[in-house]
Design a protein around this motif. Structure first.
Motif, mmCIF file in Angstrom:
data_model
loop_
_atom_site.group_PDB
_atom_site.id
_atom_site.type_symbol
_atom_site.label_atom_id
_atom_site.label_comp_id
_atom_site.label_asym_id
_atom_site.label_seq_id
_atom_site.Cartn_x
_atom_site.Cartn_y
_atom_site.Cartn_z
ATOM 1 N N MET A 259 0.819 -1.207 0.000
ATOM 2 C CA MET A 259 0.000 0.000 0.000
ATOM 3 C C MET A 259 0.855 1.260 0.000
ATOM 4 N N SER A 260 2.096 1.154 0.481
ATOM 5 C CA SER A 260 2.990 2.307 0.533
ATOM 6 C C SER A 260 3.622 2.627 -0.815
ATOM 7 N N ASP A 261 3.430 1.774 -1.809
ATOM 8 C CA ASP A 261 4.016 1.992 -3.122
ATOM 9 C C ASP A 261 3.504 3.319 -3.691
ATOM 10 N N PRO A 262 4.391 4.190 -4.140
ATOM 11 C CA PRO A 262 3.949 5.490 -4.678
ATOM 12 C C PRO A 262 2.945 5.378 -5.814
ATOM 13 N N ARG A 263 2.957 4.264 -6.520
ATOM 14 C CA ARG A 263 2.012 4.086 -7.627
ATOM 15 C C ARG A 263 0.574 4.010 -7.138
ATOM 16 N N VAL A 264 0.380 3.533 -5.891
ATOM 17 C CA VAL A 264 -0.973 3.472 -5.332
ATOM 18 C C VAL A 264 -1.494 4.877 -5.065
ATOM 19 N N ALA A 265 -0.702 5.677 -4.374
ATOM 20 C CA ALA A 265 -1.114 7.046 -4.050
ATOM 21 C C ALA A 265 -1.280 7.896 -5.308
ATOM 22 N N ILE B 46 -4.666 6.493 1.828
ATOM 23 C CA ILE B 46 -5.093 5.638 0.708
ATOM 24 C C ILE B 46 -5.788 4.359 1.188
ATOM 25 N N ALA B 47 -6.160 4.292 2.453
ATOM 26 C CA ALA B 47 -6.699 3.066 3.039
ATOM 27 C C ALA B 47 -8.027 2.643 2.387
ATOM 28 N N ALA C 108 -12.380 -3.553 -3.741
ATOM 29 C CA ALA C 108 -12.795 -3.246 -5.113
ATOM 30 C C ALA C 108 -13.071 -1.750 -5.207
ATOM 31 N N GLY C 109 -12.657 -1.152 -6.305
ATOM 32 C CA GLY C 109 -12.979 0.238 -6.563
ATOM 33 C C GLY C 109 -12.073 1.263 -5.913
ATOM 34 N N ASP C 110 -11.128 0.828 -5.079
ATOM 35 C CA ASP C 110 -10.205 1.733 -4.402
ATOM 36 C C ASP C 110 -8.929 1.899 -5.236
ATOM 37 N N ARG C 111 -7.995 2.706 -4.732
ATOM 38 C CA ARG C 111 -6.771 2.975 -5.475
ATOM 39 C C ARG C 111 -5.936 1.710 -5.694
ATOM 40 N N TYR C 112 -5.833 0.852 -4.677
ATOM 41 C CA TYR C 112 -5.021 -0.350 -4.819
ATOM 42 C C TYR C 112 -5.618 -1.269 -5.886
ATOM 43 N N ASP C 113 -6.911 -1.467 -5.818
ATOM 44 C CA ASP C 113 -7.597 -2.301 -6.803
ATOM 45 C C ASP C 113 -7.421 -1.730 -8.207
ATOM 46 N N GLN D 284 -4.935 -2.077 -13.516
ATOM 47 C CA GLN D 284 -4.459 -1.123 -14.525
ATOM 48 C C GLN D 284 -5.584 -0.221 -15.026
ATOM 49 N N GLU D 285 -6.413 0.209 -14.088
ATOM 50 C CA GLU D 285 -7.489 1.149 -14.410
ATOM 51 C C GLU D 285 -6.996 2.576 -14.169
#
Length: 215
Positions: free
Chosen positions: A6-12, A116-117, A193-198, A203-204
């Motif tokens: 979750m800490s990956d900058p790509r998530v945020a 980003i939780a 589902a539907g959150d930043r991580y998902d 690749q949405e």
């Protein structure tokens, strides 16, 4: 297997285009709910409508005699901050030489950074499996076991599992993924589902759910 934390900058970096779906209570839809994470407002039993639909679909895909046990859904941002800070402070006390960056990454294996939780967006569920009598099945660790406590057996594809636990995890994973939910690889019980991580994992271009307050 490489895990994206979750800490990956790509998530945020994933933008949120809030769709406005309301939070709904799973107790109104016939789900078995465990009380271990209950709160005075009953926030923990709420999820977004789209997440509920996916969870209901996953439940329908389980083998006869096995059911979903719902443990936790929505988590207010204030509670998420508290969980993150407490676990980070615990790690800091145990690892005096770690840098702030190391602490943040290690904390994120187990508790999502508050900004980003998925739980605070109503996008995540913590679940396990039970038999027809409501007895929890063996999935290798307790729900919410930390990496330290479980010797990383909390990781979904951990090698240090019994054949039975591995089988039950596969049953849960197959049903949840088939219903459009994404697992967080360090927590076998956590799906969203539907959150930043998902969105990143699929690749949405954007997430549908951002932080929300319970009315």
């Amino acid at each position: 297997m490489h895990l994206v934390l979750m800490s990956d900058p790509r998530v945020a970096a994933i933008p949120v285009h809030e769709c406005g779906e309301p939070l709904v209570d799973v107790r109104d839809h016939g789900f078995r709910v465990d009380p271990r994470k209950q709160d005075p407002q009953g926030a923990f039993t709420h999820v977004r409508e789209g997440v509920l639909a996916r969870l209901a679909h996953a439940r329908s895909l389980l083998p006869a005699g096995i059911d979903v046990l719902f443990v936790e859904g929505y988590r207010p941002l204030s509670l998420q901050r508290r969980y993150f800070t407490e676990y980070r402070d615990q790690l800091a006390a145990d690892h005096h030489g770690w840098t702030p960056e190391q602490l943040h990454e290690a904390t994120s294996r187990y508790v999502s950074p508050p900004d980003i939780a998925p739980h605070s967006a109503g996008a995540a569920v913590d679940v396990t499996l039970v038999d027809q009598d409501g007895h929890e099945l063996d999935l290798g660790t307790r729900v919410n076991a930390s990496p330290e406590e479980s010797d990383r057996a909390c990781f979904t594809h951990a090698p240090n599992l019994s054949d039975q636990a591995r089988h039950h995890r596969a049953v849960l994973l197959n049903a949840m993924e088939s219903a459009g939910l994404t697992n967080y690889g360090t927590e076998w019980w956590h799906y969203s589902a539907g959150d930043r991580y998902d969105a990143l994992m699929r690749q949405e271009p954007h997430a549908r759910y951002g932080p929300i307050e319970l009315p």
